[in-house]
Design an enzyme around this catalytic site. Structure first.
Site, PDB file in Angstrom:
ATOM      1  N   ASP A 442      46.321  34.361   8.263  1.00 18.36           N
ATOM      2  CA  ASP A 442      47.315  33.737   7.229  1.00 18.36           C
ATOM      3  C   ASP A 442      48.616  34.250   7.071  1.00 18.36           C
ATOM      4  OD1 ASP A 442      47.597  32.050   4.910  1.00 18.36           O
ATOM      5  OD2 ASP A 442      45.676  32.436   4.146  1.00 18.36           O
ATOM      6  N   ASP A 506      46.813  23.568   1.357  1.00 17.63           N
ATOM      7  CA  ASP A 506      45.799  24.013   0.636  1.00 17.63           C
ATOM      8  C   ASP A 506      45.415  23.103  -0.251  1.00 17.63           C
ATOM      9  OD1 ASP A 506      45.748  26.788   1.106  1.00 17.63           O
ATOM     10  OD2 ASP A 506      46.914  27.648   0.050  1.00 17.63           O
TER      11      ASP A 506
HETATM   12  C1  GLA Z   1      45.997  30.978   1.362  1.00 18.31           C
HETATM   13  C2  GLA Z   1      45.453  30.100   2.300  1.00 18.31           C
HETATM   14  C3  GLA Z   1      44.087  29.751   1.874  1.00 18.31           C
HETATM   15  C4  GLA Z   1      43.212  30.950   1.513  1.00 18.31           C
HETATM   16  C5  GLA Z   1      44.190  31.883   0.524  1.00 18.31           C
HETATM   17  C6  GLA Z   1      43.532  33.296   0.514  1.00 18.31           C
HETATM   18  O1  GLA Z   1      46.519  30.369   0.179  1.00 18.31           O
HETATM   19  O2  GLA Z   1      46.134  28.898   2.463  1.00 18.31           O
HETATM   20  O3  GLA Z   1      43.385  28.954   2.452  1.00 18.31           O
HETATM   21  O4  GLA Z   1      42.873  31.418   2.732  1.00 18.31           O
HETATM   22  O5  GLA Z   1      45.485  32.106   1.279  1.00 18.31           O
HETATM   23  O6  GLA Z   1      44.012  34.126  -0.284  1.00 18.31           O
END
Ligand code: GLA
Length: 703
Positions: A442, A506
């Site tokens: 990420d 997301d």
């Molecule tokens: C980001 C990602 C999510 C999740 C969060 C965790 O927002 O896009 O899918 O993994 O971080 O903190």
């Protein structure tokens, strides 16, 4: 250098290139089979009054010094001098599908190597490498890739977006002036996805000449399309260099990112097919065909930071029962990570949560027949972390300035060797010690003031990120990686060379996902697009969707489930199982066939299909986004099938109330109907009437 007219051909595309002291693309389009000697003279331009007295070519490397008043391909200087270079070709190497052109400006002490390749799927790759051959530092402000567009390219499709709303599209006419997008967010970005499409007016999925472009770079970039005052036009794409960050010592070089481009004479679907085939064969190198894309269960929206290993094992048990094939523990597992304010950087298991270690959890997951995956955000650091407390100087930042945080965090300076080695050591430790098959990598903040020892380091930071991934995958070649950046903030071809999947957004809301996924489909095949079934009550938009709409929306991509299966009702779980089974059954087709977008007569519908390469079967998804505009839903025409083959049409999935909301749905939804590929393309099928935010899946099988 004597003038040469060279031709580079792909499957259906031809580039005719004039090489003399400069390089000019004379033609980029469908292959011209019959070419007479000297045919290029038919394109020799007039010289109008009121301009320079000679013809000025639109070269592959526009130069002010040659008289081209366009955005130059190179801006730089040697302590104020050597600022207007004009390169002379010195050598050309031609393969059947590629040209490498060497040129130099002796006065400026510079060499340029231009690589132009055209692959078997008609995708062009272009990049320039600049070498400083003289004493002293040559500072490079800009180095861009440029490709010409014909005058009939007078409309643009570009992308915009934001967190939870990636890959939105907009259209504009391209008459005078032009278009420019600049991304200065330090990652590929949600806002300025590095791609655009130019085409003839009103181009659509099946009609019009289109030229698609994608810049393979995960940092700051500029993309522009200019209409020159004389009507000629060009596309230009480059990485943005921050002040002073590219300073070449004698012998040093800098290369542009690869610019990918393709032409289709019949609309966007064909353009996408070129890119999809290129991605499958030449970017992924068929890495994903080795095994089916495993169905995920990701813990994030199920438990967020609330990690209890016993409970997580229950989640795994429930997941396996539903047919999940890979179980991923998301954020929240490492030291001090109880929320999003602390812990980033401390890549040690949180022993207060995982009192018995991680082995037991992984063994449990593996014993259930699933692979195990783990979340990391390696480039980031919270000030509330042991790492920051012991290494405050590892921040990618500038002394004497306080930069704004993003999600309470900062980036780590990857050019700092100790920091780089620490991150590699930590990642390597986990991948070596545990049976981890997959990491979700990420990157949750944008980059502000990327400083290394006081110098700008935006470009180098991206290169070091690639290097860190590369070093890790060299040691752990079987581990798959998902690229995520707060959803779809780092989705581009350069990342895909070293990863296997993108977290598209997301936003798990099926209605929003329909548009996001469609936007992504222009350049990426479905198997690299992470698409999850979320909880009935979407966490992001608070909308509610039934399992039919959620299941079908997630069906075509690299599918997963993102919720807490322990808490879900039996009915919901039956639903997940149904779509997991359906996906498994269709997966070989979905992830190898030709993915196309269908045009519909009513904007309330969105439809797409995957057609087997043998054209013996296909699946079509029709989503009803909002209220049908009219009381009848018109017909759906399905191109791309074999015109002479006969197909039986069947309804594979539909909403529960499908037959109750009307007096009668179309006949083919109840009784078998057979039609030819030609019929389906030209006449089509009557669309059923659907409630907003629902979908149907149609199957076509050679009869
Ligand atoms: C980001 C990602 C999510 C999740 C969060 C965790 O927002 O896009 O899918 O993994 O971080 O903190």
């Amino acid at each position: 250098m004597n003038t040469k007219i060279l031709s580079v051909t792909g499957k259906e595309t031809e580039l005719i290139v004039k090489v003399c002291e400069y390089v000019e693309i004379l033609y980029w389009g469908c292959i011209i089979n019959t070419k007479s000697e000297g045919a290029e003279y038919s394109l020799s331009r007039p010289i109008p009054y009121g301009r320079l007295d000679t013809d000025i070519p639109m070269t592959l490397h526009p130069e002010l010094g040659r008289g081209l008043f366009s955005s130059p391909a190179l801006e730089g200087h040697r302590n104020g001098k050597g600022w207007a270079p004009v390169f002379q070709t010195t050598n050309v190497k031609q393969g059947r599908k590629e040209l490498t052109i060497y040129s130099e400006d002796k006065a400026a002490g510079l060499q340029l190597v231009t690589e132009l390749r055209l692959d078997e799927f008609d995708v062009i790759k272009l990049r320039h490498k600049l070498i400083n051959t003289a004493d002293g530092i040559y500072s490079v402000n800009r180095l861009a890739n440029t490709l010409p567009l014909p005058e009939r390219a007078n409309e643009l499709l570009t992308y915009y977006g934001r967190w939870v709303n990636e890959f939105q599209q907009t259209r504009m006419r391209l008459t005078q002036g032009g278009y420019q997008q600049e991304n200065r967010r330090g990652r590929t970005s949600h806002e300025h996805y590095p791609a655009l499409i130019a085409g003839t007016q009103y181009f659509n999925e099946t009609h019009g000449d289109v030229w698609g472009f994608h810049l393979a770079w995960s940092g700051n970039h500029r993309m522009r399309v200019d209409v020159k005052a004389d009507g000629r036009r060009f596309m230009q794409a480059e990485a943005i260099y921050l002040p002073g960050e590219v300073a070449l010592e004698k012998g040093d070089s800098i290369a542009t990112p690869w610019l990918y481009a393709t032409h289709s004479e019949c609309g966007l679907n064909k353009m996408s097919q070129h890119f999809h085939q290129h991605v499958r064969s030449n970017i992924l190198n068929n890495r994903l065909t080795k095994k089916a894309r495993p169905i995920h269960l990701n813990t994030w929206e199920g438990i967020y930071f609330d990690h209890n290993p016993e409970y997580i094992m229950d989640m795994a048990t429930e997941s396996a029962k539903m047919g999940v094939e890979r179980f991923i523990i998301d954020d929240g597992w490492f030291k001090g990570r109880c929320g999003d304010k602390a812990g980033l950087g401390d890549w040690y298991l949180d022993k207060s949560k995982y009192t018995k270690g991680l082995e037991g959890v992984i063994e449990h997951v593996n014993a259930l027949g699933m692979e195990f995956g783990l979340w990391f955000e390696p480039e980031m650091i919270n000030k509330d972390s042991d790492l920051y407390r012991s290494h405050p100087d590892w921040l990618l930042a500038m002394d004497n300035y306080e930069q704004p945080t993003g999600r309470n965090q900062y980036a780590i300076d990857l050019q700092n060797e100790d920091a780089f080695n620490y991150l590699f050591e930590r990642l390597d430790y986990f991948l070596s010690k545990y049976n981890i098959s997959y990491i979700k990598w990420d990157m949750n903040r944008e980059i502000v003031q990327p400083g290394h020892d006081g110098y700008a380091a935006g470009h180098k930071q991206v290169e070091m990120y690639y290097r860190l991934v590369d070093k890790l995958t060299a040691k752990h070649p079987d581990v798959e990686i998902e690229s995520c950046a707060a959803g779809g903030g780092r989705i581009d071809f350069e990342v895909l060379k070293r990863t296997h999947r993108f977290w598209a957004s997301d936003n798990n809301d099926a209605l929003e996902r329909q548009q996001i996924q469609r936007g992504m489909s222009y350049f990426f095949p479905p198997e690299v697009m992470g698409s999850h079934i979320g909880a009935k009550h979407c966490h992001c938009t608070r909308r509610t969707h039934d399992i039919n709409f959620r299941g079908l929306t997630a069906l075509f991509g690299h599918m997963g489930i993102e919720l807490d299966p322990v808490k879900e009702s039996e009915t919901e779980k039956q639903g997940f199982m149904k779509y997991i089974q359906l996906h498994k059954q269709l997966r070989p087709l979905l992830h190898s066939g030709d993915a196309i977008r269908l045009s519909t007569d009513d904007d309330a519908h969105l439809a797409h299909a995957v057609i087997a390469t043998a054209q013996d079967k296909a699946v079509v998804l029709v989503a009803q986004l909002s209220m049908p505009t009219n009381s009848l839903s018109s017909t759906l025409r399905i191109p791309g099938l074999n015109k002479d083959k006969l197909y039986s049409i069947s309804l594979l999935d539909y909403p529960e109330n499908f037959h109750d909301i009307v007096n009668l749905q179309p006949l083919w939804t109840k009784e078998p109907v057979v039609a030819s590929g030609e019929w389906l393309k030209k006449a089509g099928i009557a669309m059923p009437i659907l409630d907003p935010e629902s979908a149907i899946l149609i199957g076509l099988k050679e009869a």
